[in-house]
Motif scaffolding. Sequence first.
Motif, PDB file in Angstrom:
ATOM      1  N   ARG A  45      12.646  -8.463  68.406  1.00  0.00           N
ATOM      2  CA  ARG A  45      13.352  -8.853  67.181  1.00  0.00           C
ATOM      3  C   ARG A  45      14.415  -9.904  67.417  1.00  0.00           C
ATOM      4  O   ARG A  45      15.282 -10.108  66.583  1.00  0.00           O
ATOM      5  CB  ARG A  45      14.006  -7.614  66.571  1.00  0.00           C
ATOM      6  CG  ARG A  45      13.006  -6.704  65.956  1.00  0.00           C
ATOM      7  CD  ARG A  45      13.612  -5.370  65.690  1.00  0.00           C
ATOM      8  NE  ARG A  45      12.612  -4.461  65.181  1.00  0.00           N
ATOM      9  CZ  ARG A  45      12.819  -3.174  65.029  1.00  0.00           C
ATOM     10  NH1 ARG A  45      13.961  -2.650  65.359  1.00  0.00           N
ATOM     11  NH2 ARG A  45      11.864  -2.411  64.559  1.00  0.00           N
ATOM     12  N   TYR A  46      14.371 -10.536  68.549  1.00  0.00           N
ATOM     13  CA  TYR A  46      15.388 -11.528  68.853  1.00  0.00           C
ATOM     14  C   TYR A  46      15.415 -12.605  67.770  1.00  0.00           C
ATOM     15  O   TYR A  46      14.374 -13.075  67.321  1.00  0.00           O
ATOM     16  CB  TYR A  46      15.122 -12.161  70.215  1.00  0.00           C
ATOM     17  CG  TYR A  46      16.105 -13.235  70.545  1.00  0.00           C
ATOM     18  CD1 TYR A  46      17.375 -12.893  70.989  1.00  0.00           C
ATOM     19  CD2 TYR A  46      15.798 -14.575  70.377  1.00  0.00           C
ATOM     20  CE1 TYR A  46      18.305 -13.868  71.266  1.00  0.00           C
ATOM     21  CE2 TYR A  46      16.727 -15.558  70.649  1.00  0.00           C
ATOM     22  CZ  TYR A  46      17.979 -15.200  71.093  1.00  0.00           C
ATOM     23  OH  TYR A  46      18.894 -16.166  71.345  1.00  0.00           O
ATOM     24  N   ARG A  47      16.615 -12.978  67.373  1.00  0.00           N
ATOM     25  CA  ARG A  47      16.726 -13.996  66.338  1.00  0.00           C
ATOM     26  C   ARG A  47      17.165 -15.316  66.942  1.00  0.00           C
ATOM     27  O   ARG A  47      18.308 -15.478  67.343  1.00  0.00           O
ATOM     28  CB  ARG A  47      17.779 -13.592  65.316  1.00  0.00           C
ATOM     29  CG  ARG A  47      17.413 -12.375  64.563  1.00  0.00           C
ATOM     30  CD  ARG A  47      18.396 -12.203  63.438  1.00  0.00           C
ATOM     31  NE  ARG A  47      18.326 -10.853  62.948  1.00  0.00           N
ATOM     32  CZ  ARG A  47      19.349 -10.226  62.415  1.00  0.00           C
ATOM     33  NH1 ARG A  47      20.505 -10.815  62.323  1.00  0.00           N
ATOM     34  NH2 ARG A  47      19.215  -9.006  61.976  1.00  0.00           N
ATOM     35  N   LEU A 114      22.821 -16.938  61.965  1.00  0.00           N
ATOM     36  CA  LEU A 114      21.685 -16.104  62.361  1.00  0.00           C
ATOM     37  C   LEU A 114      21.724 -14.742  61.680  1.00  0.00           C
ATOM     38  O   LEU A 114      21.523 -13.717  62.305  1.00  0.00           O
ATOM     39  CB  LEU A 114      21.656 -15.940  63.883  1.00  0.00           C
ATOM     40  CG  LEU A 114      21.310 -17.218  64.628  1.00  0.00           C
ATOM     41  CD1 LEU A 114      21.501 -17.028  66.106  1.00  0.00           C
ATOM     42  CD2 LEU A 114      19.888 -17.637  64.344  1.00  0.00           C
ATOM     43  N   CYS A 115      22.028 -14.772  60.398  1.00  0.00           N
ATOM     44  CA  CYS A 115      22.184 -13.510  59.689  1.00  0.00           C
ATOM     45  C   CYS A 115      20.850 -12.947  59.241  1.00  0.00           C
ATOM     46  O   CYS A 115      20.708 -11.747  59.036  1.00  0.00           O
ATOM     47  CB  CYS A 115      23.076 -13.710  58.485  1.00  0.00           C
ATOM     48  SG  CYS A 115      22.399 -14.857  57.298  1.00  0.00           S
ATOM     49  N   GLY A 116      19.881 -13.790  59.060  1.00  0.00           N
ATOM     50  CA  GLY A 116      18.567 -13.305  58.674  1.00  0.00           C
ATOM     51  C   GLY A 116      18.340 -13.238  57.179  1.00  0.00           C
ATOM     52  O   GLY A 116      17.298 -12.753  56.738  1.00  0.00           O
ATOM     53  N   PHE A 129      11.832 -16.111  62.763  1.00  0.00           N
ATOM     54  CA  PHE A 129      12.782 -16.483  63.809  1.00  0.00           C
ATOM     55  C   PHE A 129      12.019 -16.917  65.041  1.00  0.00           C
ATOM     56  O   PHE A 129      11.029 -16.300  65.408  1.00  0.00           O
ATOM     57  CB  PHE A 129      13.656 -15.290  64.186  1.00  0.00           C
ATOM     58  CG  PHE A 129      14.562 -14.847  63.103  1.00  0.00           C
ATOM     59  CD1 PHE A 129      15.584 -15.662  62.680  1.00  0.00           C
ATOM     60  CD2 PHE A 129      14.387 -13.620  62.499  1.00  0.00           C
ATOM     61  CE1 PHE A 129      16.437 -15.252  61.678  1.00  0.00           C
ATOM     62  CE2 PHE A 129      15.237 -13.206  61.495  1.00  0.00           C
ATOM     63  CZ  PHE A 129      16.257 -14.028  61.081  1.00  0.00           C
TER      64      PHE A 129
ATOM     65  N   PRO B  67      27.158 -11.092  56.968  1.00  0.00           N
ATOM     66  CA  PRO B  67      27.326 -11.573  58.351  1.00  0.00           C
ATOM     67  C   PRO B  67      28.773 -11.858  58.719  1.00  0.00           C
ATOM     68  O   PRO B  67      29.123 -11.800  59.896  1.00  0.00           O
ATOM     69  CB  PRO B  67      26.479 -12.845  58.399  1.00  0.00           C
ATOM     70  CG  PRO B  67      26.260 -13.240  56.998  1.00  0.00           C
ATOM     71  CD  PRO B  67      26.271 -11.984  56.200  1.00  0.00           C
ATOM     72  N   GLY B 152      18.398  -7.458  66.779  1.00  0.00           N
ATOM     73  CA  GLY B 152      18.039  -8.859  66.957  1.00  0.00           C
ATOM     74  C   GLY B 152      19.153  -9.730  67.480  1.00  0.00           C
ATOM     75  O   GLY B 152      18.929 -10.888  67.786  1.00  0.00           O
ATOM     76  N   CYS B 158      24.054  -8.198  62.299  1.00  0.00           N
ATOM     77  CA  CYS B 158      23.985  -8.164  60.845  1.00  0.00           C
ATOM     78  C   CYS B 158      22.789  -7.276  60.546  1.00  0.00           C
ATOM     79  O   CYS B 158      21.686  -7.748  60.310  1.00  0.00           O
ATOM     80  CB  CYS B 158      23.796  -9.567  60.294  1.00  0.00           C
ATOM     81  SG  CYS B 158      23.753  -9.623  58.530  1.00  0.00           S
ATOM     82  N   TYR B 166      18.107  -3.156  57.982  1.00  0.00           N
ATOM     83  CA  TYR B 166      17.225  -4.317  58.076  1.00  0.00           C
ATOM     84  C   TYR B 166      15.844  -3.892  58.562  1.00  0.00           C
ATOM     85  O   TYR B 166      14.834  -4.270  58.007  1.00  0.00           O
ATOM     86  CB  TYR B 166      17.857  -5.322  59.032  1.00  0.00           C
ATOM     87  CG  TYR B 166      17.115  -6.615  59.206  1.00  0.00           C
ATOM     88  CD1 TYR B 166      16.576  -7.279  58.110  1.00  0.00           C
ATOM     89  CD2 TYR B 166      16.984  -7.185  60.464  1.00  0.00           C
ATOM     90  CE1 TYR B 166      15.923  -8.490  58.276  1.00  0.00           C
ATOM     91  CE2 TYR B 166      16.333  -8.386  60.630  1.00  0.00           C
ATOM     92  CZ  TYR B 166      15.803  -9.031  59.534  1.00  0.00           C
ATOM     93  OH  TYR B 166      15.156 -10.217  59.701  1.00  0.00           O
TER      94      TYR B 166
END
Lengths: 156, 372
Positions: A45-47, A114-116, A129, B67, B152, B158, B166
């Motif tokens: 899940r790395y962003r 990088l909040c998604g 991502f 965030p 992540g 966040c 999430y």
Amino acid sequence: MGAYFSEIFLGLKSLFIGLGITFKEFFKPVVTVAYPYQTIKMSERYRGHIELIEDEEGNPKCVVCGMCERGCPSGCISLASESVEYEVEVKGEMKTKKKKVLTKYDLNFTTCSLCGQCVESCNFGAIKFSKEYNLASSRKEDFHFDLLNRLKERNS
Amino acid sequence: MSGPIHIRPDETFTLNVGPQHPATHGVLRVKMEMDGEYIVKAETVLGYIHRMHELMGENRTYPQVLPNLSRLDYLGALGYTHGHVLAVERAAGIEVPERAEYIRAITVELNRIASHLFWFGAFVMDLGGFTPLMYAIEDREYILDMLEAVTGSRLTYCYYRFGGLYNDVDDDFIAAAKAFIPRMRKSLKKYDALVTGNIIFRKRLEDIGPISAEMCRKYGATGPVARGAGIDFDVRKNEPYSVYPEFDFDVPVYHECDSLARYKVRMDEMEQSLRIVEQGLEKLPDGPIMPKKAPKLIKPPAGDYYQAVETARGSFGIRIVSDGTKNAYRFKLRSPTYSNMSLFDEACEGMMIMDALAMMGSLDLVIPEIDR
Ligand code: SF4
Ligand code: SF4
């Protein structure tokens, strides 16, 4: 006098306890990674910064609804589109219809947190991502990504 | 300049600690009037990295502020986002599934341990010991890896959303967290032997840096600082939120009021957090992590809402005044380090500078959270 010696004894004792612990740690296996030569695998899940997803024909899936642009708290996404006419066959008749086509998808990564929110707000699964993290530069222009261009480069 | 500076014996001089000083863990300036090695008067100067988070909360929509909250305190970020989601959920009346609540509690507690670990290392380094920092960072890295796998990101998470999370945690995370608990318990024993029992460490802290309960009340100090002064107050126990009433844990309180007491409170808190994580993993129910009808547009009805949570540094409060639109009319944060820092000026008067810096370390400062 007694207090004086007991203090020396206590000091020595705590010194040897501490030395013993560091000595034991000394023989433990190394946990660090020799970074430029070795890298670790990024988690699932790395962003990283966002990237466009393509459909089967290699075009971006994006339908330019603008949700990501509006959802982004830092305002780092800018989109542009043009409407093109295309012909479809409806019940044997040819009809011209209009649709929006993405012409520009710019990401200003310098302000991205990088909040998604962008990936979450996209109802069409058009962005994801990336796993990139080796991004270092002294010029801020290097962090203005033209994602459409990146997509084309990936395909070519 | 040439020639030595002559200071008359009755003369004081001004010493600037910071704005960039290794002992301050951020951009903090303390103007100290010194008489030799003794502090006559200290004045904390804040605001070097102010970023207007509160104003941003007023001109952005609720999800867009999410965030920001994790940028307040980069060491214990989840606690702050937890406060925000709880406040908005209460304001907008959003139900949270039980599984999401448990995962929140587990991740917040892990984050608390990570924050305390880093504080522990940095505090000992303030006093001149470097090795414990390395050990603490190694343990903390396990937590960061776990949290990265679910959220992540490594520091500025966040992860929480209004109504849930999430994404869900997987079996790998649960296995890793279960394996981490005995490891951390062993490490705590090691720290106990290495640092708490060390005679130099004790002599630097025992009976030094007094912060009384009275002073805590005067300045509104909370968290480990207040608990080290004998005040038995923990938001998780006194004003329970989320699923905390389900857990069995103690609130460590020490009455010595010195720097060592604050140290001990945090070390004991790590053990208590481990207990919470352990129970949380055991009780973790199945089910969804988002409510079925999670509202896309969040517009809390007009009103005034306040929610406090216990973060690693103390009680973090968030006040939202809503006028029924999609962004807050007034957004006010009450951050724990701000109050903990305000008592420093009074507390350090007449102390030796090295003792004052040790006391500053025991306050567990994270400056971005003051200059929010
Ligand atoms: S991750 Fe957040 S800040 Fe970055 S582009 Fe997406 S919405 Fe904007
Ligand atoms: S939300 Fe998705 S479909 Fe809409 S503009 Fe953004 S990337 Fe394109």
